[in-house]
Write a protein that holds these residues in place. Sequence first.
Motif, short mmCIF file in Angstrom:
data_model
loop_
_atom_site.label_atom_id
_atom_site.label_comp_id
_atom_site.label_asym_id
_atom_site.label_seq_id
_atom_site.Cartn_x
_atom_site.Cartn_y
_atom_site.Cartn_z
N GLY A 42 15.97 -8.80 -0.70
CA GLY A 42 15.81 -8.77 0.85
C GLY A 42 17.06 -9.07 1.64
N TYR A 43 18.20 -9.28 0.67
CA TYR A 43 19.51 -9.58 1.35
C TYR A 43 20.26 -8.28 1.53
CZ TYR A 43 19.06 -14.74 1.08
OH TYR A 43 18.43 -15.84 0.96
N LYS A 44 21.08 -8.29 2.73
CA LYS A 44 21.84 -7.09 3.03
C LYS A 44 23.26 -7.80 3.54
CE LYS A 44 18.27 -3.84 3.94
NZ LYS A 44 17.65 -2.73 5.10
N ALA A 45 24.16 -7.19 3.35
CA ALA A 45 25.55 -7.36 3.82
C ALA A 45 25.57 -7.10 5.31
CB ALA A 45 26.51 -6.63 3.15
N PHE A 46 26.19 -8.17 5.77
CA PHE A 46 26.30 -7.93 7.35
C PHE A 46 27.72 -8.31 8.02
CE2 PHE A 46 25.49 -12.45 6.80
CZ PHE A 46 26.45 -13.29 7.72
N TYR A 47 28.70 -8.68 6.73
CA TYR A 47 30.11 -9.19 7.45
C TYR A 47 30.91 -9.30 6.12
CZ TYR A 47 33.85 -12.01 9.01
OH TYR A 47 35.02 -12.48 9.40
N VAL A 48 32.04 -8.66 6.18
CA VAL A 48 33.06 -8.73 5.27
C VAL A 48 34.35 -9.28 5.95
CG1 VAL A 48 34.53 -7.20 3.62
CG2 VAL A 48 32.27 -6.40 4.49
N VAL A 362 32.09 -11.07 0.98
CA VAL A 362 31.04 -10.34 1.63
C VAL A 362 29.87 -11.36 1.96
CG1 VAL A 362 29.72 -8.25 1.38
CG2 VAL A 362 31.90 -8.40 0.22
N PHE A 363 29.37 -11.14 3.11
CA PHE A 363 28.49 -12.13 3.59
C PHE A 363 26.85 -11.28 3.53
CE2 PHE A 363 32.16 -14.10 4.74
CZ PHE A 363 31.96 -15.34 4.74
N TYR A 364 26.01 -12.08 3.20
CA TYR A 364 24.71 -11.53 3.29
C TYR A 364 23.68 -12.32 3.77
CZ TYR A 364 26.50 -8.32 -0.52
OH TYR A 364 27.23 -7.45 -1.21
N ARG A 365 22.46 -12.00 4.28
CA ARG A 365 21.48 -12.57 4.97
C ARG A 365 19.99 -11.63 4.79
NH1 ARG A 365 24.06 -12.35 10.99
NH2 ARG A 365 23.88 -10.18 11.36
N LYS A 366 19.13 -12.31 5.12
CA LYS A 366 17.83 -11.76 5.06
C LYS A 366 16.86 -12.06 6.36
CE LYS A 366 15.24 -14.55 1.73
NZ LYS A 366 14.28 -14.65 0.72
N LYS A 367 16.10 -11.27 6.60
CA LYS A 367 15.13 -11.72 7.88
C LYS A 367 14.54 -12.73 7.72
CE LYS A 367 14.66 -6.78 9.68
NZ LYS A 367 13.44 -5.91 9.69
N LEU A 373 24.19 -15.88 2.11
CA LEU A 373 24.92 -15.82 0.76
C LEU A 373 26.29 -15.07 0.99
CD1 LEU A 373 21.91 -14.77 -1.54
CD2 LEU A 373 22.76 -16.95 -1.31
N VAL A 374 27.25 -15.25 -0.03
CA VAL A 374 28.61 -14.64 0.02
C VAL A 374 28.89 -14.50 -1.36
CG1 VAL A 374 29.92 -16.91 -0.13
CG2 VAL A 374 30.82 -14.84 0.86
#
Length: 409
Positions: A42-48, A362-367, A373-374
């Motif tokens: 469920g987590y996708k990278a949104f910021y580097v 690399v930063f990750y989040r999910k809906k 997460l990083v």
Amino acid sequence: MALTAIGQTTKQEVLDTPEKSGGVYYAYPSSNIPAETPAPKGYKAFYVSHFGRHGSRYLIFDEQYKEVLDFFADAHQAKALTSLGEDVYQRLQEVWKEAAHRAGDLSPLGKREHRGIAERMYHSYPDAFAKGAAVDARATTVVRCVLSMDAFCERLKELDPTLAIDRDASMFHQRYLNHHTEEAIAYRSAKDTWKEEYRKFVEDHLHPTRLVNSLFSSDEFITKRVNPNQLMMELYALASGMQNMECTISFYDLFEGEELFDIWQCENYKNYATDANYAGNSGLMFENGKPMLRRILARAKEVIEGGAHGASLRFAHDGNLIPMAMLLHLEGCYDSVSDPESFYKVWSNFKVSPMAGNIQMVFYRKKNSDEVLVKFLLHEREVLVPPIPTDKAPYYLWKDVEAYYNSIL
């Protein structure tokens, strides 16, 4: 997990790949980058958040090429060169054709390195660069850093012409990108800190007699004109730097493997003592990275709290990347020892700061979740941060990472 191997270096590793003996002149290791560990469901990278060194460059002074060339020209005129020496003289003339008046300049390879890193970043984290991405790029005022930034950003723009990238290079950014405390500067220059022990180490590890005798046929010329240690180090610098140039000439055939390993130890010692966590500098170099770390944390907070996505790209120097890797406590980058014979076993300059070397967070989040997460990449390879606990390695809870770094600051 495909984690980067930056732990203990062996002599055999350097002998097997002599380019590594170039230390901070080691060209960016872009081959064999392992696949990344899949993010939790469920987590996708949104910021580097990226902090990198400029790409491959020429030697820092024109004199490093020209003075050696002129010296061999004098020896040629004096008929004091062996057949190998004459061959080296011819090679030096060819090298100078490309290197003349390019001291410290970003080389064509340096541009290709950053274009490659940008392309891989773009394809690895498509959601970070999706429509509406906030991408900012900052560089020191040194031209090779600015051109590295431009090469990186231009490749991103080629991949997506709609990307809006805010680029800047100024003394305002220089103050944190290339920060060195007065105490660190004083330590490096003082005669009673590390220099005398280092001088003795070099004296014990440099053995130039064989090399000199292979190049010069006249004992009189050697006695009157050749500084053996100086010449060996000059030729080592040329050998190290050739991997960053376009011409394919090499000087590694002049050295035996053991000689290269010993010279590299001397250069590694210097970098370790003056930029890393050498036990003798009492942690002074940690302070050099703190202004940059504050910027990294502040920008990450803005992106997270604003629900934004994108990337922050920063371009500086080896003397900045080394303290940053240490301050972040990336595995293999912050060990502290005092025995010079053991330095290379715990810390290696070519593993921490090759040309175009970089750290990516690399930063990750999910809906429907506030949990962020990083993970950390060193030269695009996953790396751990041992002091921070996690049950999701190589992924960490951002709140734990942020708390740890704030405690350091």
